[in-house]
Design an enzyme around this catalytic site. Structure first.
Site, PDB file in Angstrom:
ATOM      1  N   TYR A 179       0.875  -1.133  -0.207  1.00 22.58           N
ATOM      2  CA  TYR A 179       0.025   0.025   0.057  1.00 22.58           C
ATOM      3  C   TYR A 179       0.876   1.253  -0.065  1.00 22.58           C
ATOM      4  O   TYR A 179       2.001   1.244   0.349  1.00 22.58           O
ATOM      5  CB  TYR A 179      -0.883  -0.057   1.396  1.00 22.58           C
ATOM      6  N   CYS A 180       0.270   2.424  -0.307  1.00 26.62           N
ATOM      7  CA  CYS A 180       1.088   3.600  -0.459  1.00 26.62           C
ATOM      8  C   CYS A 180       0.075   4.652   0.152  1.00 26.62           C
ATOM      9  O   CYS A 180      -0.488   4.706   0.862  1.00 26.62           O
ATOM     10  CB  CYS A 180       1.615   3.823  -1.983  1.00 26.62           C
TER      11      CYS A 180
END
Length: 219
Positions: A179-180
């Protein structure tokens, strides 16, 4: 018929409220706000992340300040910006959600990008279910300062620009959930594809830490 006093009252209030609309009426200012949902940043860091010059970045930040959406502090020789209040963070994500609901082109762009990167994507619920297993590694590919400002429990941090040289830190015997910064960030898919191309089984979770916290409140 409204009298002059009432008209002046209304016009004054709507003129002030319009400052918020003006602050949001730029794709680059929206990008800056998205960056600041991740944590405070210097003008220089914002300029690098957005591809703007320092001068243009400062001008956009000034407009955001006029709407009281951001605040600034000084750290030695650097000016550091952050969103003014938690309610502004909520407002930004509400705006993003409305955009995805009402503007079909946003979903089309996102779906097209997912297909072009040929990655496996997960919803928050699917990621949560997978994380109940023991054979999962959660990877946060944001810059270190954003990770330190807040991250999903048990996530490890390898920034996207260091991932290729740090691949040995990513296990090959576990599934990886990446995830970012969330829906508007392209790095999650990039990192996921890089991992899959190098012998890992990775899944893209295009959700932010904020989205994750909001999801957990429903559990």
């Amino acid at each position: 018929m409204l009298d002059e006093k009432v008209m002046n009252y209304k016009n004054s209030l709507y003129s002030e409220l319009a400052k918020i609309g003006k602050s949001l009426s730029s794709n680059k200012r929206l990008e800056i706000m998205d960056l600041l949902t991740q944590g405070p940043k210097t003008v220089e860091a914002i300029a690098v992340a957005t591809g703007l010059s320092i001068a243009n970045t400062s001008r956009h930040l000034q407009v955001l300040r006029e709407g009281n959406l951001v605040k600034r502090t000084r750290d030695k020789n650097f000016v550091v910006y952050s969103l003014a209040t938690a309610s502004i963070t909520n407002m930004f994500y509400q705006l993003r959600d409305v955009g995805e609901e009402q503007l079909s082109a946003i979903k089309q762009i996102q779906n097209s990008y997912n297909e072009s990167e040929e990655v496996y994507t997960l919803t928050l619920a699917e990621a949560y279910d997978k994380m109940q297993q023991n054979n999962i590694e959660l990877l946060d590919v944001r810059p270190q300062d954003e990770y330190e400002a807040g991250h999903v429990d048990q996530a490890i941090n390898i920034p996207i620009d260091e991932l290729e040289s740090e691949l040995d830190k990513v296990p090959t015997d576990k599934e990886i959930i990446v995830y970012c910064r969330g829906h508007l960030c392209a790095y999650t898919n990039m990192a996921t594809r890089l991992l899959n191309d190098n012998g890992r089984r990775a899944f893209s979770l295009n959700e932010s830490y904020y989205d994750w916290q909001r999801f957990l409140k429903t559990k």
